[in-house]
Design an enzyme around this catalytic site. Structure first.
Site, PDB file in Angstrom:
ATOM      1  N   ASP A 194      17.093  86.012  53.979  1.00 20.09           N
ATOM      2  CA  ASP A 194      18.444  85.602  54.520  1.00 20.09           C
ATOM      3  C   ASP A 194      18.797  86.433  55.656  1.00 20.09           C
ATOM      4  O   ASP A 194      18.404  87.595  55.704  1.00 20.09           O
ATOM      5  CB  ASP A 194      19.397  85.929  53.154  1.00 20.09           C
ATOM      6  CG  ASP A 194      20.619  85.304  53.833  1.00 20.09           C
ATOM      7  OD1 ASP A 194      21.168  84.482  53.986  1.00 20.09           O
ATOM      8  OD2 ASP A 194      21.545  86.268  54.160  1.00 20.09           O
ATOM      9  N   GLU A 231      15.038  83.086  57.407  1.00 24.85           N
ATOM     10  CA  GLU A 231      16.044  82.530  57.950  1.00 24.85           C
ATOM     11  C   GLU A 231      16.508  82.880  59.309  1.00 24.85           C
ATOM     12  O   GLU A 231      17.090  83.999  59.351  1.00 24.85           O
ATOM     13  CB  GLU A 231      17.228  82.559  57.226  1.00 24.85           C
ATOM     14  CG  GLU A 231      18.530  81.472  57.771  1.00 24.85           C
ATOM     15  CD  GLU A 231      19.899  81.935  57.195  1.00 24.85           C
ATOM     16  OE1 GLU A 231      20.035  83.039  56.972  1.00 24.85           O
ATOM     17  OE2 GLU A 231      20.648  81.137  57.186  1.00 24.85           O
TER      18      GLU A 231
HETATM   19  O1  LIG Z   1      33.289  81.333  58.234  1.00 22.77           O
HETATM   20  C1  LIG Z   1      32.381  81.932  57.677  1.00 22.77           C
HETATM   21  N1  LIG Z   1      31.381  82.752  58.277  1.00 22.77           N
HETATM   22  C2  LIG Z   1      31.337  82.913  59.805  1.00 22.77           C
HETATM   23  C3  LIG Z   1      30.497  81.987  60.418  1.00 22.77           C
HETATM   24  C4  LIG Z   1      29.159  81.977  59.481  1.00 22.77           C
HETATM   25  O2  LIG Z   1      28.227  83.092  59.644  1.00 22.77           O
HETATM   26  C5  LIG Z   1      27.540  83.730  58.798  1.00 22.77           C
HETATM   27  C6  LIG Z   1      26.238  83.379  59.136  1.00 22.77           C
HETATM   28  C7  LIG Z   1      25.426  82.804  60.089  1.00 22.77           C
HETATM   29  C8  LIG Z   1      25.912  81.749  60.612  1.00 22.77           C
HETATM   30  C9  LIG Z   1      25.368  81.299  61.967  1.00 22.77           C
HETATM   31  C10 LIG Z   1      24.483  82.055  62.675  1.00 22.77           C
HETATM   32  O3  LIG Z   1      23.840  81.768  63.623  1.00 22.77           O
HETATM   33  C11 LIG Z   1      24.057  83.345  61.940  1.00 22.77           C
HETATM   34  O4  LIG Z   1      23.107  83.954  62.756  1.00 22.77           O
HETATM   35  C12 LIG Z   1      24.472  83.715  60.836  1.00 22.77           C
HETATM   36  O5  LIG Z   1      25.143  83.854  58.055  1.00 22.77           O
HETATM   37  C13 LIG Z   1      25.521  84.611  56.972  1.00 22.77           C
HETATM   38  C14 LIG Z   1      24.530  85.282  55.961  1.00 22.77           C
HETATM   39  C15 LIG Z   1      24.996  85.802  54.758  1.00 22.77           C
HETATM   40  O6  LIG Z   1      23.977  85.943  53.833  1.00 22.77           O
HETATM   41  C16 LIG Z   1      26.366  85.887  54.482  1.00 22.77           C
HETATM   42  C17 LIG Z   1      27.428  85.221  55.311  1.00 22.77           C
HETATM   43  O7  LIG Z   1      28.754  85.299  54.930  1.00 22.77           O
HETATM   44  C18 LIG Z   1      26.863  84.562  56.726  1.00 22.77           C
HETATM   45  C19 LIG Z   1      27.918  84.126  57.471  1.00 22.77           C
HETATM   46  O8  LIG Z   1      29.089  84.352  57.440  1.00 22.77           O
HETATM   47  C20 LIG Z   1      32.414  82.105  55.941  1.00 22.77           C
HETATM   48  C21 LIG Z   1      33.379  82.917  55.640  1.00 22.77           C
HETATM   49  C22 LIG Z   1      32.439  84.019  55.102  1.00 22.77           C
HETATM   50  C23 LIG Z   1      31.079  83.660  54.712  1.00 22.77           C
HETATM   51  N2  LIG Z   1      31.223  82.179  55.723  1.00 22.77           N
HETATM   52  C24 LIG Z   1      30.140  81.388  55.760  1.00 22.77           C
HETATM   53  O9  LIG Z   1      30.222  80.325  56.598  1.00 22.77           O
HETATM   54  C25 LIG Z   1      28.708  81.783  55.356  1.00 22.77           C
HETATM   55  C26 LIG Z   1      27.646  81.359  55.770  1.00 22.77           C
HETATM   56  C27 LIG Z   1      26.290  81.528  55.443  1.00 22.77           C
HETATM   57  C28 LIG Z   1      26.020  82.152  54.359  1.00 22.77           C
HETATM   58  C29 LIG Z   1      24.726  82.349  53.779  1.00 22.77           C
HETATM   59  C30 LIG Z   1      23.641  81.928  54.869  1.00 22.77           C
HETATM   60  O10 LIG Z   1      22.283  82.139  54.358  1.00 22.77           O
HETATM   61  C31 LIG Z   1      23.840  81.279  55.829  1.00 22.77           C
HETATM   62  O11 LIG Z   1      22.900  80.946  56.703  1.00 22.77           O
HETATM   63  C32 LIG Z   1      25.259  80.999  56.238  1.00 22.77           C
END
Ligand SMILES: O=C(NCCCOc1c(-c2ccc(O)c(O)c2)oc2cc(O)cc(O)c2c1=O)[C@@H]1CCCN1C(=O)/C=C/c1ccc(O)c(O)c1
Ligand SMILES: [Ca+2]
Length: 483
Positions: A194, A231
């Site tokens: 991840d 990822e």
């Molecule tokens: O608005 C949010 N997050 C900000 C936008 C998404 O950014 C995240 C990315 C992310 C997004 C885009 C990118 O280009 C990048 O490099 C990273 O990867 C993550 C990986 C994790 O293990 C845990 C996380 O909380 C995130 C995360 O917040 C909401 C609230 C917190 C968790 N979350 C989320 O939206 C959670 C998303 C999430 C969780 C697990 C994942 O494996 C993932 O790919 C995304």
């Protein structure tokens, strides 16, 4: 290395997102082995934060580690071991979603699914243990054009581990090697890494090199190396590129997910798929890990935005999955979801927060809030197709120049797609002469009535006649079947 370690000709993974370990083990035995699925990606197995502020138990709480103890809402260590054993016994591999870029968000004292406590403000996680000098600084990720910021700062406030530290590397490796440890009879086949984009390739290289070989007691060849798929969300335009990670293992190709969504939404002509793959600017097929949607972007705000197809667009989704599985590009994964709305809610759960198991209906669909896309006939039949054509290339491409295409896979598979009208065409199928069952389009609508294109009345049901040899005098009687 890029070998998935799957058994026989099986070569598609299903992500049983948020399923419990006992339910996955059941699914391996009752369904996945029979349909030729090669493996299951499971949700993170390590203890995560219990998030109740804002959204109650959001789906993303499993991506906030508290410890590496194997206790989550999916089950405990014993149930995890039982699942791995039962699935490997029927030739279905297990791949674990491992989260070691970070720990929890910065929200004071946090409690874990295994009862551990985390002091996120002081970066102290006693159940590992991790202390403040195992982490990078508090800076936030603010600039995706700055590769250092992306790696060394906190993703949405998540405490960012320093994988450059020997102690952190050793601790992460102890967790990963436990999951393939012969002495405690665990035998996963590989890992989804991840947030790999947020870790330095050099650190990952050292960590991967420290992984043991797979456990031969679970049917892996001696010397087999864990399959790693990383990822890396890279749609282009950022400082960090997928190409920094491809020498370490497979890498997610998010452009595939974004583009296949556009095409099967109908924004592009199917005829343009003739050079699908590297021809569309995707990474080399041998590195590519591909999917139509994943747990994050199916919710519409992840990479690929609103173009991503999900179970909510059933007909186009089936066509996109069918094309992904018919085409030779990349290593393929099928998503299996729970029904979700526009909240960040987690899986179906009871009033105590315990996940509710999927029920299995008489028609093999799921109940209790689980979509079970992997049980849709058009999807599992294409998993079988992909197994049957393993090792072949793509040949004899045909198109009407617009929304109708067809192609062969060697001499063992033929498939045709239309996004515009019935195909009335004599075509080269590359197959031996004979009569073949169309196990896909006849049921594309998802109903189980007979195909009206073959002259049956709408709603006509299949005629069933059952062989019951009953001359009387036996325990089993014809009368048990006449209804
Ligand atoms: O608005 C949010 N997050 C900000 C936008 C998404 O950014 C995240 C990315 C992310 C997004 C885009 C990118 O280009 C990048 O490099 C990273 O990867 C993550 C990986 C994790 O293990 C845990 C996380 O909380 C995130 C995360 O917040 C909401 C609230 C917190 C968790 N979350 C989320 O939206 C959670 C998303 C999430 C969780 C697990 C994942 O494996 C993932 O790919 C995304
Ligand atoms: Ca990091």
């Amino acid at each position: 290395q890029y070998d998935t370690n799957m058994w026989g000709d099986r070569n598609t993974m299903v992500h049983l997102f948020e399923w419990k370990w006992n339910d996955i083990a059941d699914e391996c035995e009752r369904f996945l082995q029979h349909k030729g699925y090669g493996g299951v990606q499971v949700s993170p197995v390590n203890e995560n934060a219990i998030v109740t502020s804002g959204t109650y138990r959001p789906w993303w709480e499993r991506y906030q580690p508290i410890s590496y103890n194997l206790v989550t809402r999916s089950g405990n260590e014993e149930e995890f071991a039982s699942m791995v054993r039962r699935c490997n016994n029927v030739g279905v591999r297990i791949y674990v979603d491992v989260v070691f870029n970070h720990m929890t968000g910065n929200s004071g004292t946090v409690y874990g699914t295994g009862g551990s406590i985390g002091y996120s403000d002081s970066k102290y996680y006693p159940a590992v243990p991790y202390g403040s000098n195992d982490f990078n600084s508090d800076c936030g990720i603010t600039n995706y054009n700055d590769a250092i910021n992306v790696r060394n700062c906190e993703l949405v406030g998540l405490r960012d581990l320093n994988q450059g530290s020997t102690y952190v590397r050793t601790t992460i490796l102890a967790f990963l090697n436990k999951l393939i440890n012969k002495l405690i009879n665990l035998g996963v086949a590989g890992f989804r890494v991840d947030a790999a984009k947020h870790m330095w390739p050099g650190d990952l290289e050292v960590i991967y090199a420290g992984l043991n070989n797979l456990n031969t007691d679970h049917g892996f060849a001696s010397g087999a190396r864990p399959y790693i798929f990383q990822e890396v969300i890279d749609l282009g335009g950022e400082a960090v590129s997928f190409s920094e990670y491809t020498h370490l293992g497979a890498v997610t190709e998010f452009k595939f997910s974004a583009e296949i969504g556009r095409v099967f939404h109908g924004y592009d002509q199917l005829t343009w798929l003739s050079n699908w793959g590297e021809g569309w600017g995707f990474m080399a097929s041998q590195y590519a890990f591909v999917f139509v949607d994943n747990h994050d972007n199916q919710r519409g705000h992840g990479a690929g935005g609103s173009n991503i197809l999900t179970y909510k667009n059933a007909k186009q989704y089936k066509m996109a999955i069918a094309f992904m599985l018919a085409h030779p590009y990349g290593s393929t994964r099928v998503m299996s979801s729970f029904y979700f709305d526009d909240t960040e809610a987690g899986p179906p759960a009871d009033s105590n927060g315990n996940i509710i198991s999927p029920g299995i209906n008489a028609d093999d669909t799921c109940s209790n809030g689980w979509v079970c896309e992997h049980r849709w006939r058009q999807i599992y039949n294409m998993v079988g197709f992909k197994n049957a054509v393993k090792g072949t290339g793509l040949n004899d491409w045909w198109s009407n120049g617009a929304q109708q295409i067809a192609f062969c896979r060697g001499g063992s598979g033929f498939v045709a797609f239309t996004n515009g009208g019935t195909i009335a065409q004599t075509m080269q199928t590359c197959l031996p002469a004979g009569t073949y069952c169309d196990v896909i389009s006849a049921l594309i609508a998802g109903d189980y009535n007979l195909n009206t294109d073959h002259g049956f009345a709408s709603g006509a049901r299949p005629y069933i006649f059952q062989e019951v040899i009953d001359l009387g005098g036996e325990a089993v009687s014809f009368s048990e079947y006449t209804h």
